[in-house]
Write a protein that holds these residues in place. Structure first.
Motif, PDB file in Angstrom:
ATOM      1  N   ARG A 173       0.829  -1.211   0.000  1.00 41.60           N
ATOM      2  CA  ARG A 173       0.000   0.000   0.000  1.00 41.60           C
ATOM      3  C   ARG A 173       0.860   1.257   0.000  1.00 41.60           C
ATOM      4  O   ARG A 173       0.579   2.205  -0.728  1.00 41.60           O
ATOM      5  N   ARG A 174       1.916   1.259   0.822  1.00 36.45           N
ATOM      6  CA  ARG A 174       2.826   2.414   0.847  1.00 36.45           C
ATOM      7  C   ARG A 174       3.498   2.616  -0.510  1.00 36.45           C
ATOM      8  O   ARG A 174       3.625   3.742  -0.995  1.00 36.45           O
ATOM      9  N   GLU A 176       0.986   4.091  -2.933  1.00 39.93           N
ATOM     10  CA  GLU A 176       0.774   5.514  -2.646  1.00 39.93           C
ATOM     11  C   GLU A 176       1.955   6.348  -3.105  1.00 39.93           C
ATOM     12  O   GLU A 176       1.782   7.427  -3.664  1.00 39.93           O
ATOM     13  N   PRO A 203      -2.933   6.088  -4.999  1.00 35.55           N
ATOM     14  CA  PRO A 203      -3.430   5.902  -3.633  1.00 35.55           C
ATOM     15  C   PRO A 203      -4.631   4.981  -3.518  1.00 35.55           C
ATOM     16  O   PRO A 203      -4.882   4.433  -2.461  1.00 35.55           O
ATOM     17  N   ASP A 204      -5.384   4.759  -4.595  1.00 31.70           N
ATOM     18  CA  ASP A 204      -6.572   3.922  -4.503  1.00 31.70           C
ATOM     19  C   ASP A 204      -6.256   2.436  -4.623  1.00 31.70           C
ATOM     20  O   ASP A 204      -7.078   1.596  -4.292  1.00 31.70           O
TER      21      ASP A 204
END
Length: 125
Positions: A101-102, A105, A110-111
């Motif tokens: 996830r990082r 992003e 970001p989605d």
């Protein structure tokens, strides 16, 4: 970690096998038999000294302490070991998911992964 490393560095290492079976059992408030049982259940695999004696790391003692908590609550040793293994696997999967996830992003997406949760399959939209 090598034997050439300073003692302080080795003792700060969570994986350094610093504790004998007797000392480990004393620290956990259990018996050497309990440590042998969780070893047989493959929860932890202690390293062996040159003389063949079991040696435990701080990390292994934390894992053993968690198993002991479950056993003290009435869970059979084998089941407690399996629970601790599954908890460890879940924690690792969550850590990897957070890293992905990082990275998404940071890449400006970001989605991506926002809807991923327990039970979702890798590669699913």
């Amino acid at each position: 970690m090598t034997a050439d490393a300073p003692l302080g560095d080795r003792l700060d290492d969570d994986d350094y096998p610093a504790y004998t079976m007797g000392r480990a059992a004393e620290m956990l408030g259990t018996t050497p038999g309990f440590l042998r049982a969780i070893g047989e259940a493959r929860l932890i695999t202690p390293l062996r000294s040159e003389g063949g004696h079991r040696r435990y790391s701080r990390y292994q003692l934390r894992v053993a302490a968690r198993a002991r908590e479950l056993v003290d609550q009435g869970t059979p040793v084998e089941a407690a070991c399996r629970i601790v293994i599954l908890e460890d696997q879940l924690e690792e999967a969550q850590r990897i998911n957070a890293e992905f996830r990082r990275a998404a992003e940071a890449a400006g997406r970001p989605d991506e992964g926002a809807g991923a949760g327990a039970g979702s399959r890798a590669g699913s939209p």
